[in-house]
Design a protein around this motif. Structure first.
Motif, mmCIF file in Angstrom:
data_model
loop_
_atom_site.group_PDB
_atom_site.id
_atom_site.type_symbol
_atom_site.label_atom_id
_atom_site.label_comp_id
_atom_site.label_asym_id
_atom_site.label_seq_id
_atom_site.Cartn_x
_atom_site.Cartn_y
_atom_site.Cartn_z
ATOM 1 N N ALA A 180 -18.030 3.123 57.658
ATOM 2 C CA ALA A 180 -18.156 1.723 58.068
ATOM 3 C C ALA A 180 -19.594 1.535 56.657
ATOM 4 O O ALA A 180 -20.011 0.276 56.283
ATOM 5 C CB ALA A 180 -19.840 2.106 58.987
ATOM 6 N N LEU A 181 -20.378 2.163 56.566
ATOM 7 C CA LEU A 181 -21.429 2.218 55.420
ATOM 8 C C LEU A 181 -20.974 1.418 53.556
ATOM 9 O O LEU A 181 -21.364 0.804 53.070
ATOM 10 C CB LEU A 181 -21.827 4.216 54.653
ATOM 11 N N GLY A 182 -20.119 1.349 53.465
ATOM 12 C CA GLY A 182 -19.286 0.726 52.122
ATOM 13 C C GLY A 182 -19.047 -0.709 52.735
ATOM 14 O O GLY A 182 -19.623 -1.410 51.846
ATOM 15 N N GLY A 183 -18.853 -0.988 54.075
ATOM 16 C CA GLY A 183 -19.256 -2.518 54.724
ATOM 17 C C GLY A 183 -19.575 -3.153 55.407
ATOM 18 O O GLY A 183 -19.653 -4.135 55.838
ATOM 19 N N SER A 184 -20.604 -1.912 55.030
ATOM 20 C CA SER A 184 -21.990 -2.922 56.314
ATOM 21 C C SER A 184 -22.891 -4.327 55.759
ATOM 22 O O SER A 184 -23.009 -4.155 54.742
ATOM 23 C CB SER A 184 -22.772 -1.473 56.393
ATOM 24 N N PRO A 185 -23.030 -4.836 57.119
ATOM 25 C CA PRO A 185 -22.913 -5.976 56.900
ATOM 26 C C PRO A 185 -24.886 -6.117 56.449
ATOM 27 O O PRO A 185 -25.903 -6.604 56.386
ATOM 28 C CB PRO A 185 -23.371 -6.440 57.604
ATOM 29 N N LEU A 186 -25.457 -4.602 56.299
ATOM 30 C CA LEU A 186 -27.296 -4.048 56.497
ATOM 31 C C LEU A 186 -27.481 -4.390 55.152
ATOM 32 O O LEU A 186 -26.516 -4.381 54.068
ATOM 33 C CB LEU A 186 -27.253 -2.947 56.770
ATOM 34 N N PRO A 187 -28.734 -4.795 54.777
ATOM 35 C CA PRO A 187 -29.023 -4.379 52.952
ATOM 36 C C PRO A 187 -29.418 -3.115 52.764
ATOM 37 O O PRO A 187 -29.416 -3.143 53.766
ATOM 38 C CB PRO A 187 -30.087 -5.820 52.938
ATOM 39 N N PRO A 188 -29.172 -3.788 51.355
ATOM 40 C CA PRO A 188 -29.382 -1.900 50.818
ATOM 41 C C PRO A 188 -30.978 -1.581 51.119
ATOM 42 O O PRO A 188 -30.652 -0.385 51.374
ATOM 43 C CB PRO A 188 -29.305 -2.514 49.095
ATOM 44 N N GLU A 189 -31.711 -2.479 51.155
ATOM 45 C CA GLU A 189 -33.335 -1.958 51.662
ATOM 46 C C GLU A 189 -34.090 -3.131 52.727
ATOM 47 O O GLU A 189 -33.498 -4.290 52.754
ATOM 48 C CB GLU A 189 -33.887 -2.190 50.223
ATOM 49 N N PRO A 190 -34.565 -2.031 52.965
ATOM 50 C CA PRO A 190 -35.212 -3.090 53.999
ATOM 51 C C PRO A 190 -35.975 -4.325 53.261
ATOM 52 O O PRO A 190 -36.477 -4.537 51.872
ATOM 53 C CB PRO A 190 -36.136 -2.149 54.829
#
Length: 247
Positions: free
Chosen positions: A198-208
């Protein structure tokens, strides 16, 4: 001001955590309370600074000062992020509501390293239990699985939900020791692999969003200082008057 007075008088957010927040409570479950307090800005003008955290008052209660809480949340500390997403909120004021509105600013792909890193540490402890006693601590095994589920789903969706919902009964079966350790091991490995995928296609940004959180902290610290300004001016006037003619 005593540390517990900060919790009593300056808490901006308080919630219930642990099994009750996760939807895994049983009749014997404790009620773990967590909170965030805002130390008044004038306390930082002294040599002795306010505490970064306070235990109590009361059992099973722990609170962080707002700045420390935000620092840990920006680092994707699992316990802190889960506090921000508890479904069991007991107290929230205007500052607390603004903190909750920033939940998305704290989330990033860093969560993969912190959540899975914590899970790996727990797995090592469970493996040691199996080697020494022949069985793991089943409650810890249950929470290991829950944490990996949270990590996987967070990375997949970009949202952190801590209530296990329909997974309650399978997880409680693990807690009761009804699931063989070999199956728990396989389940753990599958969840870890799914989180990595899931990490590879995560919608989360790299950094907060550090800048957004920093702006929030600046606003609340400044507001606290301005609220205390009249008293500060009186103190300054007394000090100035006392010093007249002493040169």
């Amino acid at each position: 001001m005593q540390p517990q007075d900060l919790v009593r008088d300056h808490t901006v957010y308080a919630c219930v955590m642990g099994s009750r927040a996760f939807g895994l409570a049983t009749d014997g479950s404790d009620t773990d309370r967590r909170g965030v307090f805002l130390a008044p800005t004038p306390l930082y003008w002294r040599f002795e600074k306010p505490p970064t955290h306070v235990e109590g008052p009361g059992e099973e209660r722990f609170s962080w000062e707002l700045e420390r809480f935000c620092e840990l949340a920006l680092r994707a500390n699992p316990n802190i992020l889960e506090c921000l997403h508890s479904p069991l909120v007991e107290h929230v004021d205007d500052t607390g509501r603004e903190l909750l509105s920033l939940r998305g600013a704290f989330l990033s792909r860093r969560a993969y390293d912190t959540f899975t890193g914590y899970a790996l540490g727990q797995r090592r402890k469970l493996d040691a239990d199996v080697r020494t006693t022949g069985a793991p601590r089943w409650k810890h095994a249950m929470h290991l699985l829950r944490l990996l589920m949270s990590a996987r789903d967070l990375l997949r969706t970009g949202e952190l939900r801590i209530d296990v919902g329909a997974r309650r009964e399978p997880l409680l079966a693990v807690r009761r020791g009804e699931v063989p350790w070999a199956r728990v091991e396989a389940w753990t490995a599958r969840l870890a692999a799914e989180a990595e995928e899931a990490l590879g296609g995560s919608p989360l940004p790299p950094e907060p969003d550090h800048a957004r959180v920093a702006a929030f902290l600046y606003r609340v610290r400044r507001a606290s200082a301005l609220q205390a300004e009249p008293d500060h001016q009186v103190v300054q006037g007394v000090v100035g008057a006392a010093g007249v003619g002493q040169d």
